[in-house]
Write a protein that holds these residues in place. Structure first.
Motif, PDB file in Angstrom:
ATOM      1  N   MET A   1      -0.076  12.742  12.512  1.00 51.95           N
ATOM      2  CA  MET A   1       1.295  12.960  12.094  1.00 51.95           C
ATOM      3  C   MET A   1       1.322  13.386  10.622  1.00 51.95           C
ATOM      4  N   LYS A   2       2.143  14.438  10.308  1.00 45.59           N
ATOM      5  CA  LYS A   2       2.210  14.950   8.943  1.00 45.59           C
ATOM      6  C   LYS A   2       3.659  15.019   8.486  1.00 45.59           C
ATOM      7  N   ASN A   3       3.856  14.913   7.171  1.00 40.76           N
ATOM      8  CA  ASN A   3       5.207  15.039   6.635  1.00 40.76           C
ATOM      9  C   ASN A   3       5.510  16.502   6.339  1.00 40.76           C
ATOM     10  N   LYS A   4       6.663  16.770   5.704  1.00 40.16           N
ATOM     11  CA  LYS A   4       7.076  18.156   5.475  1.00 40.16           C
ATOM     12  C   LYS A   4       6.142  18.902   4.525  1.00 40.16           C
ATOM     13  N   ASN A   5       5.367  18.163   3.743  1.00 42.61           N
ATOM     14  CA  ASN A   5       4.392  18.788   2.847  1.00 42.61           C
ATOM     15  C   ASN A   5       3.027  18.947   3.495  1.00 42.61           C
ATOM     16  N   ASN A   6       3.021  18.729   4.818  1.00 47.87           N
ATOM     17  CA  ASN A   6       1.795  18.863   5.607  1.00 47.87           C
ATOM     18  C   ASN A   6       0.745  17.825   5.241  1.00 47.87           C
ATOM     19  N   LYS A   7       1.197  16.705   4.693  1.00 49.92           N
ATOM     20  CA  LYS A   7       0.296  15.609   4.336  1.00 49.92           C
ATOM     21  C   LYS A   7       0.241  14.612   5.496  1.00 49.92           C
ATOM     22  N   LYS A   8      -0.975  14.182   5.824  1.00 47.19           N
ATOM     23  CA  LYS A   8      -1.142  13.258   6.935  1.00 47.19           C
ATOM     24  C   LYS A   8      -0.442  11.931   6.630  1.00 47.19           C
ATOM     25  N   ILE A   9       0.303  11.427   7.606  1.00 48.83           N
ATOM     26  CA  ILE A   9       1.027  10.170   7.453  1.00 48.83           C
ATOM     27  C   ILE A   9       0.277   9.077   8.198  1.00 48.83           C
ATOM     28  N   ASP A  10      -0.206   8.082   7.444  1.00 44.66           N
ATOM     29  CA  ASP A  10      -0.789   6.907   8.084  1.00 44.66           C
ATOM     30  C   ASP A  10       0.334   6.057   8.647  1.00 44.66           C
ATOM     31  N   PHE A  11      -0.019   5.174   9.573  1.00 43.94           N
ATOM     32  CA  PHE A  11       0.997   4.310  10.165  1.00 43.94           C
ATOM     33  C   PHE A  11       1.657   3.457   9.082  1.00 43.94           C
ATOM     34  N   ILE A  12       2.976   3.425   9.091  1.00 46.16           N
ATOM     35  CA  ILE A  12       3.745   2.629   8.138  1.00 46.16           C
ATOM     36  C   ILE A  12       4.226   1.369   8.854  1.00 46.16           C
ATOM     37  N   PRO A  13       3.656   0.215   8.571  1.00 45.44           N
ATOM     38  CA  PRO A  13       4.070  -1.009   9.268  1.00 45.44           C
ATOM     39  C   PRO A  13       5.456  -1.458   8.836  1.00 45.44           C
ATOM     40  N   GLN A  14       6.112  -2.203   9.720  1.00 47.66           N
ATOM     41  CA  GLN A  14       7.438  -2.714   9.348  1.00 47.66           C
ATOM     42  C   GLN A  14       7.331  -3.650   8.149  1.00 47.66           C
ATOM     43  N   MET A  15       6.241  -4.394   8.084  1.00 46.91           N
ATOM     44  CA  MET A  15       6.039  -5.288   6.947  1.00 46.91           C
ATOM     45  C   MET A  15       4.560  -5.548   6.751  1.00 46.91           C
ATOM     46  N   GLU A  16       4.132  -5.711   5.530  1.00 49.22           N
ATOM     47  CA  GLU A  16       2.774  -6.135   5.214  1.00 49.22           C
ATOM     48  C   GLU A  16       2.779  -6.815   3.852  1.00 49.22           C
ATOM     49  N   PRO A  17       1.922  -7.810   3.665  1.00 49.62           N
ATOM     50  CA  PRO A  17       1.858  -8.490   2.365  1.00 49.62           C
ATOM     51  C   PRO A  17       1.187  -7.606   1.328  1.00 49.62           C
ATOM     52  N   SER A  18       1.355  -7.968   0.083  1.00 49.99           N
ATOM     53  CA  SER A  18       0.779  -7.191  -1.012  1.00 49.99           C
ATOM     54  C   SER A  18      -0.039  -8.107  -1.924  1.00 49.99           C
ATOM     55  N   PHE A  19      -1.321  -7.783  -2.050  1.00 49.64           N
ATOM     56  CA  PHE A  19      -2.226  -8.519  -2.934  1.00 49.64           C
ATOM     57  C   PHE A  19      -2.983  -7.518  -3.795  1.00 49.64           C
ATOM     58  N   ASP A  20      -3.528  -7.979  -4.909  1.00 52.98           N
ATOM     59  CA  ASP A  20      -4.365  -7.116  -5.733  1.00 52.98           C
ATOM     60  C   ASP A  20      -5.515  -7.931  -6.317  1.00 52.98           C
ATOM     61  N   GLU A  21      -6.142  -7.403  -7.334  1.00 59.22           N
ATOM     62  CA  GLU A  21      -7.329  -8.059  -7.885  1.00 59.22           C
ATOM     63  C   GLU A  21      -7.017  -9.398  -8.552  1.00 59.22           C
ATOM     64  N   ASN A  22      -5.743  -9.635  -8.888  1.00 61.64           N
ATOM     65  CA  ASN A  22      -5.392 -10.905  -9.524  1.00 61.64           C
ATOM     66  C   ASN A  22      -5.628 -12.081  -8.584  1.00 61.64           C
ATOM     67  N   GLU A  23      -5.167 -11.956  -7.342  1.00 56.35           N
ATOM     68  CA  GLU A  23      -5.403 -13.015  -6.362  1.00 56.35           C
ATOM     69  C   GLU A  23      -6.906 -13.169  -6.107  1.00 56.35           C
ATOM     70  N   THR A  24      -7.594 -12.037  -5.948  1.00 54.16           N
ATOM     71  CA  THR A  24      -9.035 -12.073  -5.675  1.00 54.16           C
ATOM     72  C   THR A  24      -9.799 -12.760  -6.797  1.00 54.16           C
ATOM     73  N   ASN A  25      -9.516 -12.360  -8.014  1.00 57.37           N
ATOM     74  CA  ASN A  25     -10.246 -12.904  -9.169  1.00 57.37           C
ATOM     75  C   ASN A  25      -9.975 -14.399  -9.352  1.00 57.37           C
ATOM     76  N   GLN A  26      -8.731 -14.805  -9.157  1.00 59.44           N
ATOM     77  CA  GLN A  26      -8.393 -16.216  -9.344  1.00 59.44           C
ATOM     78  C   GLN A  26      -8.976 -17.093  -8.230  1.00 59.44           C
ATOM     79  N   LEU A  27      -9.044 -16.551  -7.021  1.00 66.89           N
ATOM     80  CA  LEU A  27      -9.674 -17.294  -5.926  1.00 66.89           C
ATOM     81  C   LEU A  27     -11.164 -17.494  -6.192  1.00 66.89           C
ATOM     82  N   ILE A  28     -11.819 -16.443  -6.652  1.00 66.96           N
ATOM     83  CA  ILE A  28     -13.248 -16.539  -6.980  1.00 66.96           C
ATOM     84  C   ILE A  28     -13.461 -17.549  -8.106  1.00 66.96           C
ATOM     85  N   LYS A  29     -12.615 -17.461  -9.130  1.00 66.63           N
ATOM     86  CA  LYS A  29     -12.720 -18.384 -10.264  1.00 66.63           C
ATOM     87  C   LYS A  29     -12.535 -19.826  -9.808  1.00 66.63           C
ATOM     88  N   TYR A  30     -11.564 -20.040  -8.937  1.00 68.01           N
ATOM     89  CA  TYR A  30     -11.293 -21.389  -8.444  1.00 68.01           C
ATOM     90  C   TYR A  30     -12.480 -21.934  -7.660  1.00 68.01           C
TER      91      TYR A  30
END
Length: 368
Positions: A1-30
């Protein structure tokens, strides 16, 4: 599936959580710091952060947002023979917690303007058996007669438990939702604005209720770690591992509230001229929408069309009175209507403006 700019569209879920390196780094530190994983100092830190964010006097972090409702009911003395009024339109955890406490859930219809409890209908349901009302602030919105409900409960000595699972980061006149009643309950499950995978919180300004909550969640102990049991209680505790994640998530609240409102504004702008779609009035000064919600015709067909376009959606909750588990033969017209027509669109803070434009273009295309 592509948008009007002919760019491939990955599946867009209705909802997903958001994490980044802050959670990862603090978990490792802990973990490298010899953390015991179970509930301890990090849970206390997270609890204090939630308390301060909501400007409450007391906060207790628990294992999930269903358990939190059950604990709140128990702390208020709800038991067999009591009735608790609850909206017919809510996540099923709300009435199920009432049943778990031994009481009877009494369903009440909602108002279309906010999808929250209808005050006039609520008053008609009150009787000598009414011990409490569970006020659900759906999607960060509050009832039109919010303070009327609050004051009515005070005047009639009815416990007001606010199920604010979807309202973390939402306010009424600069006061956080969930802090107007006797006890407020929040959820930190995966779809929420901040998440710890599973998790919940209870807030109150009442020291007696807080002491009851504290004991119920920890086997009824007089104090943590001892074996002197003063009341019935269970293991509804949290873990420091989750708290490490929650602390980092909570640090992002300012951005997430802002982004949630931006996303809702953009959906509104791109869909408001489509007369096949009904938008739900939302005061973004107060409300940080959990999900982006619309009312539509031909919902099943739209869901399938969007799925074929790599877009995930989710139907609204059913009218709970009509589900097999409750099977109550009574009419709740507003709940039945929104349950039939309601649709949640993709709502993650990870959505880009380009994602939203694509989603709306597909919705508008469907209704041409």
């Amino acid at each position: 599936m592509k948008n009007k700019n002919n760019k491939k569209i990955d599946f867009i879920p209705q909802m997903e959580p958001s994490f980044d390196e802050n959670e990862t780094n603090q978990l490792i530190k802990y973990m490298r710091g010899g953390g015991w994983v179970t509930e301890f100092k990090k849970t206390q830190e997270f609890s204090e952060m939630v308390r301060d964010y909501t400007k409450s006097k007391f906060c207790s972090i628990v294992s999930n947002g269903t358990v939190s409702l059950y604990i709140a009911l128990m702390a208020c003395g709800v038991r067999k023979g009591d009735e608790v009024i609850v909206p017919d339109y809510t996540m099923i955890a709300s009435p199920n917690a009432i049943v778990l406490a031994g009481a009877k859930p009494v369903f009440c219809d909602i108002e279309k303007a906010t999808l929250c409890l209808d005050f006039e209908l609520f008053k008609k349901l009150v009787n000598p058996k009414t011990k409490a009302v569970m006020l659900v602030t759906v999607n960060g919105r509050y009832p039109t007669k919010y303070m009327d409900i609050v004051n009515f409960c005070k005047e009639n000595k009815i416990f007001l438990i606010e199920d604010a699972a979807q309202s973390f980061g939402s306010f009424y006149k600069k006061k956080h939702l969930g802090t107007f009643g006797d006890i407020g309950s929040y959820s930190f499950s995966a779809p929420k604005i901040i998440t710890t995978g599973q998790g919940g919180a209870l807030v109150t300004d009442n020291p007696e209720l807080y002491e009851k909550i504290r004991k119920i969640r920890d086997f009824g102990r007089e104090n943590p770690g001892n074996d002197h049991y003063l009341t019935l209680g269970w293991n509804f505790k949290f873990t420091d591992l989750q708290a490490v994640i929650g602390i980092e998530q909570l640090k992002k609240m300012k951005f997430r509230v802002k982004r949630k409102k931006e996303i809702y504004k953009l959906y509104t702008k791109l869909l408001r001229n489509n007369n096949k779609i009904e938008l739900i009035p939302t005061n973004l000064e107060d409300t940080s929408p959990w999900f982006n919600d619309i009312l539509v015709e031909k919902r099943t067909e739209l869901i399938e069309f969007l799925k074929m376009s790599n877009i995930g959606t989710r139907e609204f909750y059913p009218a709970l009175h009509s589900t097999p588990v409750y099977n109550i033969r009574k009419e709740f017209p507003i709940t039945e209507m929104v349950a039939r027509k309601g649709l949640w669109l993709p709502s993650s803070v990870k959505l880009t403006d380009e994602d939203i434009a694509y989603i709306c273009s597909k919705i508008n295309e469907f209704y041409k």
